[in-house]
Scaffold this active site. Structure first.
Site, PDB file in Angstrom:
ATOM      1  N   CYS A   1      -5.060   1.547   3.414  1.00 45.33           N
ATOM      2  CA  CYS A   1      -4.262   0.546   2.721  1.00 45.33           C
ATOM      3  C   CYS A   1      -5.192  -0.094   1.710  1.00 45.33           C
ATOM      4  O   CYS A   1      -6.271  -0.572   2.065  1.00 45.33           O
ATOM      5  CB  CYS A   1      -3.785  -0.491   3.734  1.00 45.33           C
ATOM      6  SG  CYS A   1      -3.081  -1.989   3.014  1.00 45.33           S
ATOM      7  N   ASN A   2      -4.782  -0.077   0.455  1.00 46.48           N
ATOM      8  CA  ASN A   2      -5.657  -0.624  -0.580  1.00 46.48           C
ATOM      9  C   ASN A   2      -5.894  -2.116  -0.418  1.00 46.48           C
ATOM     10  O   ASN A   2      -7.004  -2.597  -0.594  1.00 46.48           O
ATOM     11  CB  ASN A   2      -5.049  -0.358  -1.960  1.00 46.48           C
ATOM     12  CG  ASN A   2      -5.272   1.062  -2.408  1.00 46.48           C
ATOM     13  OD1 ASN A   2      -6.236   1.352  -3.078  1.00 46.48           O
ATOM     14  ND2 ASN A   2      -4.396   1.965  -2.008  1.00 46.48           N
TER      15      ASN A   2
ATOM     16  N   HIS B   1       1.350   3.473  -1.616  1.00 43.72           N
ATOM     17  CA  HIS B   1       2.770   3.755  -1.888  1.00 43.72           C
ATOM     18  C   HIS B   1       2.979   4.473  -3.220  1.00 43.72           C
ATOM     19  O   HIS B   1       4.013   5.109  -3.424  1.00 43.72           O
ATOM     20  CB  HIS B   1       3.577   2.444  -1.977  1.00 43.72           C
ATOM     21  CG  HIS B   1       3.929   1.850  -0.661  1.00 43.72           C
ATOM     22  ND1 HIS B   1       3.053   1.099   0.066  1.00 43.72           N
ATOM     23  CD2 HIS B   1       5.079   1.890   0.064  1.00 43.72           C
ATOM     24  CE1 HIS B   1       3.647   0.692   1.182  1.00 43.72           C
ATOM     25  NE2 HIS B   1       4.865   1.157   1.199  1.00 43.72           N
TER      26      HIS B   1
ATOM     27  N   ASP C   1      -2.433   1.213   8.149  1.00 42.08           N
ATOM     28  CA  ASP C   1      -1.876   0.724   6.891  1.00 42.08           C
ATOM     29  C   ASP C   1      -0.884  -0.369   7.260  1.00 42.08           C
ATOM     30  O   ASP C   1      -0.483  -0.504   8.410  1.00 42.08           O
ATOM     31  CB  ASP C   1      -1.165   1.878   6.156  1.00 42.08           C
ATOM     32  CG  ASP C   1      -0.483   1.420   4.866  1.00 42.08           C
ATOM     33  OD1 ASP C   1      -1.098   0.645   4.112  1.00 42.08           O
ATOM     34  OD2 ASP C   1       0.665   1.824   4.611  1.00 42.08           O
ATOM     35  N   SER C   2      -0.455  -1.141   6.261  1.00 38.42           N
ATOM     36  CA  SER C   2       0.582  -2.142   6.521  1.00 38.42           C
ATOM     37  C   SER C   2       1.904  -1.482   6.897  1.00 38.42           C
ATOM     38  O   SER C   2       2.746  -2.116   7.512  1.00 38.42           O
ATOM     39  CB  SER C   2       0.786  -3.001   5.282  1.00 38.42           C
ATOM     40  OG  SER C   2       1.212  -2.192   4.204  1.00 38.42           O
TER      41      SER C   2
ATOM     42  N   CYS D   1      -2.649   1.858  -4.711  1.00 41.44           N
ATOM     43  CA  CYS D   1      -1.820   1.471  -3.566  1.00 41.44           C
ATOM     44  C   CYS D   1      -1.279   2.761  -2.981  1.00 41.44           C
ATOM     45  O   CYS D   1      -0.841   3.647  -3.735  1.00 41.44           O
ATOM     46  CB  CYS D   1      -0.666   0.563  -4.018  1.00 41.44           C
ATOM     47  SG  CYS D   1       0.558   0.241  -2.714  1.00 41.44           S
TER      48      CYS D   1
END
Lengths: 279, 279
Positions: free
Chosen positions: A76-77, A198, A13-14, A196
Site C-alpha cells: 500500500c503506497n 489501485h 494493504d488497506s 497507488c
C-alpha cells in the site's frame, strides 16, 4: 520448528489494491506461500492522517507477524509512505519492504529528461515520500506530485473503461501533461509513476490522456523483484518447486473482498478462501 | 444538575456528509446546541458490512452520550439503515432519530405515480432499509434502489459541477430514468430520494440527467422537522432565544475535517473548532 525459509511472506494493504502487487509477486516467485491482509474495515488509508495510518499499519503488521512470516511487504503506497519506519521499529526481526522505494527506483531508471510525475492518494503526495525517495536516487530530478483520490473509488467501483475514467483522468492530468501554452514550466514529464496500488487498473484510461512517449511505471513488478533480491540475500527463498498457497485475511465483508479482489488479482478468489479477522 | 432541555443534541456521521443535516437543523432550530461527530478515521461506512457499521455506530453513540445529550441524530444513511435498533437498545434513555424514515416519508408524500427511485451507498441499498421504510408507509409503491458509491468520492473531492459529475450521474441514472425503448417496465419514477448525506452536493449534476418533472427529495429538512417534533413532544425544546453553539468532534485529521466540512455546511468551520477524539 518450521524452517524460516518455509514460512510465508506477509503482505498487507488497506484493501484489495495490494493484490496487484501479489499478482506480480506470484509471477516472480510462484513457489512462495503468501498471507495477504486487506484492512477493508478501515479503508481507504489515502485520505487519513499519518498518525492514523501508522497505527493501522502497525496493527496489520502485528496480525501477520503473529502468524509467522519471513518477510513483510507493505503493498500500500500510503502505508509505505507513512508507516514503514514504525513497522521496522515494531518488528525488528522481520525484513519490511514497501512499494514507494521500488517505484521511485523504477522511475529514475527510465526517465530521460529527468522530469517525473507521480500520481497517488492525497496523503501519499502530501507526505512527500515519493519526492524524497526519487531525490535520494536522482537529486536533480524534477518531480510533479499530483493527488488523484477519485482513481481509488473508480477502481473499487470497477469503472475502469469508458467515458467516466477518461474524463476523470483528463481533469487530473491535463494540467500536468497538456499545460496551457505559455505555462511557466514547459518540461513535460516523460515518466508517470502510478503511486497507488489501485491505479494500474486505470492504466488504459490514463494512457489515453498522456503523450504517447510517456512511460507509465507501477511499482508492483519492481517490488516483487526487490522481495526476490532480499530473500535471496537472506537465503530465505523457499526451497523446492510447485505452487505456493495464498491465504486471504480481511477485516470486513469477506464476500465483497472476494468479489472486488478478483478484479485486482486477475484470477478468481472465492468467498470461502477469505478469513475475517478483527484487528 | 443541568436541565435536560438545556443539553445539546448529539449527531454523528461517518464523515462530513451529515453536516448537510446539521445545516437543516440549524435553520429549523437555531437555538439548540449541537455536538457533531464525524468518524473520519473509518469512513466511508457505505461499503462496509452491517456488523462493522453497527459496531462503529454504537461507538459513536457512546462518545456522544458520555458527553450528555438529550437526543441523538444518526445523520448518516448507512448507519441509520443498519445501526438504529442497536443504538436504541444500547442507549434506551436517549431518543434516537435516523435519516431513512424521514426521507421515506418525504418521498411518499410527493410521489404521484407511486414510482420512487432511491440512490444511496452500496450498503444502504443492499440492506433494503429504504425499501422497507417506504413500503411501510405506501405498501403499493414501486421502488428502484440504485447504489451510487462514486457520488461519495466526488462530493468529498469537491467535484460537484462540470463534465465528470454529469458523466457519473448519467452512467448511474440513465438506466433508471432513460431506459432503452422497449424496456420491460415503463413506469419512470417521478421521485428521487438522495439516500446519502453526501448526495445533496451533487443535486445540480443529478438534476441534469433526470426528467424535469422528477422531484428530488433529500432527508435533511425532513429529519430536522422530525427532531423538532420529537423535542416538542418530549417538552425538551431549549428555552430562550439566541444562537445555539456547535462543537465538532472528528476521529482523524481536524484540518481536513474543517476544510471539507465547510463545503458541506455552507459556512466556515475553522480548524481550532474541531476536537480530535479516539473511539
Amino acid at each position: 520448528m518450521k524452517n524460516v525459509a518455509e514460512l510465508p511472506i506477509g503482505m498487507f494493504d488497506s484493501g484489495v489494491g495490494g493484490l496487484t502487487v501479489l499478482k506480480a509477486l506470484r509471477q516472480r516467485m510462484p513457489c512462495e506461500d503468501v498471507i495477504y491482509l486487506g484492512d477493508t474495515a478501515r479503508l481507504p488509508y489515502g485520505t487519513k492522517s499519518p498518525q492514523t495510518v501508522t497505527r493501522y499499519g502497525v496493527q496489520c503488521g502485528a496480525e501477520l507477524v503473529s502468524r509467522g512470516i519471513k518477510l513483510l511487504v507493505v503493498a500500500c503506497n500510503t502505508a509505505s509512505a507513512m508507516a514503514l519506519s514504525a513497522l521496522r521499529e515494531a518488528y525488528p526481526d522481520v525484513p519490511v519492504i514497501g512499494v514507494v522505494e521500488p517505484g521511485a527506483r523504477a522511475a529514475c531508471s527510465v526517465t530521460k529528461n529527468g522530469s517525473i510525475a507521480v500520481v497517488a492518494t492525497e496523503s501519499t503526495i502530501a507526505g512527500g515520500a515519493y519526492q524524497r525517495a526519487i531525490h535520494s536516487i536522482s537529486p536533480a530530478a524534477r518531480i510533479v506530485g499530483h493527488p488523484c483520490s477519485l482513481f481509488v473509488a473508480l477502481a473499487e467501483e470497477g469503472w475502469i473503461d469508458g467515458d467516466v475514467p477518461e474524463a476523470v483522468a483528463a481533469r487530473y492530468l491535463d494540467p500536468v501533461f497538456n499545460p496551457a501554452s505559455g505555462a511557466v514550466d514547459p518540461v513535460i514529464p516523460d515518466t508517470l509513476v502510478l503511486g497507488c496500488t489501485h491505479f494500474p487498473l486505470l492504466a488504459p484510461a490514463i494512457r489515453k490522456v498522456t503523450p504517447p512517449e510517456t512511460v507509465i511505471v507501477d511499482s508492483a513488478a519492481t517490488t516483487a523483484e526487490t522481495v526476490f533480491e532480499e530473500l535471496t540475500l537472506l537465503e530465505l527463498i523457499r526451497p523446492g518447486s510447485g505452487c505456493g498457497t495464498t491465504a486471504y485475511l480481511t477485516t470486513d465483508d469477506a464476500p465483497r473482498f472476494a468479489r472486488t479482489g478478483t478484479r485486482f488479482l486477475g484470477t478468481p478468489i472465492t468467498e470461502n478462501e477469505v478469513e475475517l479477522v478483527d484487528l
